[in-house]
Write a protein that holds these residues in place. Structure first.
Motif, mmCIF file in Angstrom:
data_model
loop_
_atom_site.group_PDB
_atom_site.id
_atom_site.type_symbol
_atom_site.label_atom_id
_atom_site.label_comp_id
_atom_site.label_asym_id
_atom_site.label_seq_id
_atom_site.Cartn_x
_atom_site.Cartn_y
_atom_site.Cartn_z
ATOM 1 N N MET A 1 0.803 -1.157 0.000
ATOM 2 C CA MET A 1 0.068 -0.001 -0.107
ATOM 3 C C MET A 1 1.045 1.085 -0.089
ATOM 4 N N LYS A 2 0.468 2.180 -0.847
ATOM 5 C CA LYS A 2 1.182 3.508 -0.939
ATOM 6 C C LYS A 2 1.076 4.409 0.238
ATOM 7 N N ASP A 3 2.357 4.911 0.697
ATOM 8 C CA ASP A 3 2.065 5.840 1.821
ATOM 9 C C ASP A 3 1.262 6.999 1.640
ATOM 10 N N GLY A 4 0.565 7.367 2.391
ATOM 11 C CA GLY A 4 -0.110 8.877 2.384
ATOM 12 C C GLY A 4 -1.119 8.652 1.412
ATOM 13 N N VAL A 5 -1.769 10.006 0.912
ATOM 14 C CA VAL A 5 -2.969 10.248 -0.003
ATOM 15 C C VAL A 5 -2.547 10.164 -1.352
ATOM 16 N N ASN A 6 -3.226 9.251 -2.311
ATOM 17 C CA ASN A 6 -2.804 9.182 -3.537
ATOM 18 C C ASN A 6 -3.693 10.383 -4.328
ATOM 19 N N GLY A 7 -2.927 11.514 -4.410
ATOM 20 C CA GLY A 7 -3.689 12.804 -4.758
ATOM 21 C C GLY A 7 -4.197 12.821 -6.098
ATOM 22 N N VAL A 8 -3.734 12.241 -7.064
ATOM 23 C CA VAL A 8 -4.159 11.985 -8.393
ATOM 24 C C VAL A 8 -5.418 11.277 -8.608
ATOM 25 N N ALA A 9 -5.274 9.975 -7.872
ATOM 26 C CA ALA A 9 -6.553 9.038 -7.877
ATOM 27 C C ALA A 9 -7.558 9.841 -7.253
ATOM 28 N N LEU A 10 -7.472 10.737 -6.058
ATOM 29 C CA LEU A 10 -8.242 11.172 -5.302
ATOM 30 C C LEU A 10 -9.041 12.338 -6.099
ATOM 31 N N ALA A 11 -8.237 13.247 -7.061
ATOM 32 C CA ALA A 11 -8.720 13.990 -7.750
ATOM 33 C C ALA A 11 -9.733 13.667 -8.615
ATOM 34 N N VAL A 12 -9.327 12.643 -9.549
ATOM 35 C CA VAL A 12 -10.125 11.908 -10.575
ATOM 36 C C VAL A 12 -11.572 11.209 -9.747
ATOM 37 N N LEU A 148 -21.740 0.754 1.619
ATOM 38 C CA LEU A 148 -21.015 1.529 2.243
ATOM 39 C C LEU A 148 -19.839 0.989 2.474
ATOM 40 N N VAL A 149 -19.666 -0.139 2.663
ATOM 41 C CA VAL A 149 -18.436 -0.909 2.965
ATOM 42 C C VAL A 149 -17.688 -0.737 1.912
ATOM 43 N N GLY A 150 -18.143 -0.978 0.617
ATOM 44 C CA GLY A 150 -17.442 -0.870 -0.696
ATOM 45 C C GLY A 150 -16.753 0.632 -0.872
ATOM 46 N N ILE A 151 -17.478 1.506 -0.728
ATOM 47 C CA ILE A 151 -16.994 2.959 -0.836
ATOM 48 C C ILE A 151 -15.867 3.051 0.230
ATOM 49 N N GLN A 152 -15.958 2.562 1.770
ATOM 50 C CA GLN A 152 -15.002 2.609 2.583
ATOM 51 C C GLN A 152 -13.776 2.076 2.368
ATOM 52 N N ALA A 153 -13.973 1.114 1.477
ATOM 53 C CA ALA A 153 -12.631 0.003 1.098
ATOM 54 C C ALA A 153 -11.883 0.973 0.054
ATOM 55 N N VAL A 154 -12.562 1.598 -0.689
ATOM 56 C CA VAL A 154 -11.953 2.543 -1.680
ATOM 57 C C VAL A 154 -11.182 3.560 -0.954
ATOM 58 N N LEU A 155 -11.816 4.313 -0.022
ATOM 59 C CA LEU A 155 -11.332 5.220 0.704
ATOM 60 C C LEU A 155 -10.088 4.864 1.501
ATOM 61 N N ASP A 156 -10.070 3.846 2.044
ATOM 62 C CA ASP A 156 -9.007 3.213 2.781
ATOM 63 C C ASP A 156 -8.057 3.072 2.014
ATOM 64 N N VAL A 157 -7.986 2.539 0.880
ATOM 65 C CA VAL A 157 -6.785 2.490 -0.083
ATOM 66 C C VAL A 157 -6.276 3.687 -0.538
ATOM 67 N N MET A 158 -7.009 4.617 -0.933
ATOM 68 C CA MET A 158 -6.638 6.104 -1.329
ATOM 69 C C MET A 158 -5.948 6.760 -0.029
ATOM 70 N N GLY A 159 -6.049 6.400 1.251
ATOM 71 C CA GLY A 159 -5.193 7.047 2.254
ATOM 72 C C GLY A 159 -6.205 7.991 2.744
ATOM 73 N N ILE A 160 -7.529 7.881 2.581
ATOM 74 C CA ILE A 160 -8.489 9.162 2.972
ATOM 75 C C ILE A 160 -8.940 8.755 4.496
ATOM 76 N N GLY A 161 -8.975 9.491 5.433
ATOM 77 C CA GLY A 161 -9.374 9.379 6.809
ATOM 78 C C GLY A 161 -8.606 8.994 7.818
ATOM 79 N N GLY A 162 -7.123 8.798 7.506
ATOM 80 C CA GLY A 162 -6.016 8.525 8.312
ATOM 81 C C GLY A 162 -6.098 7.143 8.892
ATOM 82 N N GLY A 163 -5.252 6.681 9.767
ATOM 83 C CA GLY A 163 -5.098 5.346 10.294
ATOM 84 C C GLY A 163 -6.068 5.025 11.420
ATOM 85 N N GLU A 164 -5.708 3.746 11.892
ATOM 86 C CA GLU A 164 -6.700 3.252 12.803
ATOM 87 C C GLU A 164 -6.781 4.069 14.093
ATOM 88 N N ASP A 165 -5.642 4.918 14.630
ATOM 89 C CA ASP A 165 -5.437 5.576 15.516
ATOM 90 C C ASP A 165 -6.086 6.919 15.436
#
Length: 536
Positions: A1-12, A148-165
């Motif tokens: 998994m890439k570190d941080g937010v995938n900015g280009v993917a997030l923008a698209v 909603l779980v499907g949306i959340q999976a995409v957001l997790d991989v894009m790095g949106i929302g931070g970590g578990e803590d």
């Protein structure tokens, strides 16, 4: 998994999300109705959709974000057994051709908005109608949650929302925003919103699958290497390679058959069907919808590709989003994630509308306010559609994701128990209403208890949907076993109740109602409330 937010993917992703949001709100002006304050308009799009709109709507309804994520994830984890979804989507279309045009005709003739409306009218039983309505609502809620779980999976991989803590509010804020947008345009535009957005959703999915099935194998060295890597993994895990072992064949077959029988029992499937403008639209769709099954077979291959690509995730639902991020350029990763995200919004909207219609027609009007006007019904449905989505959101945020998945499996077991009343009623009046209710109760109780007893490595109860079939000794789909018990009880009790001449209720339908088309004399779209509930 890439570190941080995938900015280009997030923008698209955000670009597409913004586009469908605008479309969702503008949908209220698309095919604008003369009277917007009726369930026919808000909840069924005016019963006016033609072949292609219905095709996209049904495709968006049945092939969801959860399908996009979960089918290849099951193959990634368990091998070829995960392909059970392909034969069941093939089996369903001949069944659809046989009974759904009849349901469309009788519903159009009498103004039925839900399956429970039909059951009440056919058997003269509000109790049986209530049972079908409650089952539909219960089965739909976890299904919405999984979108909603499907949306959340995409957001997790894009790095949106931070970590578990991360603070829970910050972590879940993107999902809350997506939920708010979904709720707002569904409330405003009704079924027209997902119908319009489905064009974008399905186009994106077809593009992503077409690119993935060509581009990823080229990067991984071809399908020989992909299948070899997958086979090695399954053999090392003792799963028997690419082909399911003999012990799992009953499970595979019964799960495919039971899932096929259940698919069009779901309220959202029926809602999409009843929104079409003629019975011929349904027939034509039964011949062209198998194109989605072809897509689903190709989609399943992504599970093998994730193995060959070395994708390692603790949560299997993240396997395919992670594969996309690893293999695609960032900009196309955003397109793929948008396909999954929009693929969640379309069915979630239809499901919430379908559940709201069930509550309004078969609980609110039948038991709380029999003289409700069309405007009052529409207002209640809009409010309930919001509450249903809130419930699904709480379900996702408050429970482990595997719980949501297993409750959706339980929903499949439950919804199958409505088949004798619905499909049986479309072809015969022989079944007794009390026998149908008793059979439904037996199937629901057996299915729930049997599923409760299934354990998994992560859960003590409700850990799966397969158990030993009584009298046969093989492991099979609990829903199908419960359905057989349901049918046996219904048939036996019908003989008994007819022998003692138990009252059978009033059937408000006639044989010709089941073959009527929109242009036939006497066909109407909606009965006035004062007469629609009469005779029950």
């Amino acid at each position: 998994m890439k570190d941080g937010v995938n900015g280009v993917a997030l923008a698209v992703f955000l670009l597409f999300f913004l586009a469908v949001t605008v479309m969702g709100f503008l949908a209220s002006r698309w095919r604008k109705a003369e009277n917007e304050h009726s369930l026919d308009e808000w909840g069924l799009g005016g019963r006016s959709f033609g072949t292609w709109i219905t095709w996209f709507l049904l495709g968006g309804d049945l092939y969801t974000a959860y399908t996009f994520v979960a089918v290849p994830a099951a193959i990634y984890a368990a091998g070829a057994a995960g392909f059970f979804a392909v034969p069941y989507t093939i089996l369903i279309y001949p069944l659809m051709f046989a009974f759904l045009p009849r349901l469309w005709s009788v519903s159009h003739k009498h103004g039925y908005v839900t399956t429970s409306d039909f059951v009440r009218g056919r058997f003269g039983s509000k109790g049986l109608s209530l049972a079908v309505a409650v089952t539909g609502i219960l089965a739909t809620m976890p299904y919405i949650a999984l979108q909603l779980v499907g949306i959340q999976a995409v957001l997790d991989v894009m790095g949106i929302g931070g970590g578990e803590d991360t603070n829970w509010f910050i972590k879940d804020l993107p999902l809350l925003i997506a939920f708010g947008v979904l709720a707002a345009y569904t409330y405003s535009s009704g079924l027209r919103a997902p119908a319009l957005i489905a064009f974008v959703k399905d186009a994106l999915i077809y593009i992503v699958i077409a690119v993935a099935i060509i581009y990823i194998p080229i990067k991984l060295g071809g399908f020989d290497d992909i299948f070899s890597a997958a086979s090695d993994k399954y053999e090392a895990a003792g799963a028997g390679g690419l082909v399911p072992n003999a012990a799992s064949q009953w499970t595979y077959a019964t799960l495919a058959l039971g899932s096929a029988l259940a698919l069009f029992m779901y309220p959202h499937s029926v809602t999409a069907v009843l929104s079409s403008r003629s019975r011929d639209v349904i027939r034509r769709n039964s011949t062209i919808l198998p194109l989605y099954s072809l897509m689903l077979g190709l989609l399943g291959l992504l599970g093998f590709m994730a193995i060959a690509a070395g994708v390692k995730v603790e949560n299997g639902q993240l396997a395919i989003p992670q594969l996309f991020e690893n293999m695609f350029p960032d900009w196309f990763t955003g397109v793929a994630f948008a396909a999954i995200g929009i693929g969640a919004l379309v069915p979630a909207a239809i499901m919430s509308i379908a559940a709201a219609n069930l509550f309004t027609r078969n609980i609110y009007r039948d038991f709380l306010k029999p003289d409700a006007t069309p405007a009052q019904e529409t207002k209640v449905s809009k409010l309930v559609s919001l509450l249903v989505k809130v419930g699904a959101l709480v379900f996702v945020l408050g429970m482990d994701k595997t719980v949501a998945i297993n409750f959706q499996l339980l929903g499949g077991i439950w919804i199958l128990q409505t088949m004798p009343a619905l499909v049986g009623g479309l072809f015969t009046r022989w079944f007794h209403r009390w026998a149908l209710l008793a059979g439904w109760a037996v199937g629901m109780i057996y299915g729930t208890v049997a599923a409760y007893g299934v354990a998994s490595p992560t859960q003590k109860h409700f850990g799966g949907s397969s158990a030993e079939i009584p009298g046969i000794g093989e492991i099979g789909y609990i829903g199908l076993t419960a359905f057989v018990l349901n049918l046996v009880v219904t048939v036996v009790l019908t003989f008994v109740l007819k022998a003692v001449k138990a009252p059978e209720g009033v059937d408000e339908t006639k044989p010709g109602d089941y073959t009527a088309d929109a242009g036939d004399p006497g066909v109407q779209v909606e009965l006035p409330p004062a007469t629609a509930g009469a005779g029950h």
